[in-house]
Design a protein around this motif. Structure first.
Motif: not given
Ligand code: BGC
Length: 249
Positions: A68-69, A138-139, A153, A165
């Motif tokens: 998740p980065s 939200i990805g 993002e 998100e």
């Molecule tokens: C992160 C994204 C990630 C998404 C889902 C967001 O908070 O910034 O990099 O893809 O969450 O995990």
């Protein structure tokens, strides 16, 4: 039988792994799942990757890992729901040293999108696609003509003064006890803001909530087509393995 690679998807609570036939875009066997170590430091998670790889696929089989980065050239630049010690880490160098095989890292939503666009909801469609995963955050993943624009993002797009998100993720729906009409209104605000800037042809909606697509889809509005993700919570694992395959090509 096609080429078999390992995909790993790291979430805040579990790390999932599965063998993937990358020429058919499907899982071979089930998913292994282990709790995400706490703290989820680079050293602790890399040890999990090593053990999962050793237990699942032999020798030097390449591995793809979804985090998740934001990730550029193997280096992690942001960390959502994993230890902040990842920021600035050359994940690829660290993992290749530990696992002794090629390892590719990519964003978790990008991985899910790669699986869906190539083999799932977006296959046979060549326009502009935005994959959105509704979970803790939200990805997002952006595609045109099947090609990924990495590290979008869009979950952090500002909506009513806060990150989208923080208003419209699946976690917020549960935390604020929103019913589908109330949550769909927030998703509609988000889709309207996205439409205004990107005009995609299709959104693929993923994350665990996509299993209930039939219940909330009639409440959603967009100029783009809306489709549910097909791979559910397997998408990240499948897409991570596909990305590892692409890196070999
Ligand atoms: C992160 C994204 C990630 C998404 C889902 C967001 O908070 O910034 O990099 O893809 O969450 O995990």
């Amino acid at each position: 039988m096609g080429r078999e690679l390992l995909g790993i998807d790291v979430g805040g609570s579990s790390v999932k792994a599965g063998r993937v036939d990358i020429d058919a875009g499907r899982l071979l066997g089930g998913l292994d799942s282990v709790p995400t170590p706490s703290p989820s430091t680079p050293a602790a998670l890399t040890a999990v990757f090593r053990d999962l790889a050793a237990a699942t696929v032999p020798g030097t089989t390449p591995v793809g890992v979804a985090l998740p980065s934001v990730i550029k050239r193997g280096t992690v630049l942001t960390a959502a729901n994993i230890d902040a010690g990842w920021i600035g880490t050359d994940a690829r160098a660290l993992a290749e040293r530990e696992l002794r095989r090629p390892v590719v890292f990519l964003n978790d939503a990008d991985a899910a999108g790669v699986a869906e666009v190539r083999w799932g909801a977006g296959r046979d469609f060549s326009g502009t696609i935005v994959m959105l995963t509704f979970g803790t955050g939200i990805g997002s993943a952006l595609f045109n003509g099947g090609r990924l624009w990495p590290n979008s993002e869009f979950g952090h797009m500002e909506l009513k003064g806060v990150d989208a998100e923080l208003r419209a993720s699946a976690r917020v729906r549960t935390a604020e006890k929103l019913d589908f009409p109330a949550w769909a209104e927030r998703v509609n605000e988000y889709l309207a803001a996205m439409d205004k800037l990107f005009w995609p042809d299709m959104y693929i909606l993923g994350g665990a909530i996509s299993e209930r697509f039939a219940e909330f889809a009639p409440l959603l509005r967009s100029q783009a087509a809306l489709r549910p993700a097909q791979f559910g919570n397997h998408a990240g694992v499948i897409g991570a393995a596909l990305a590892a395959g692409d890196a070999q090509a």
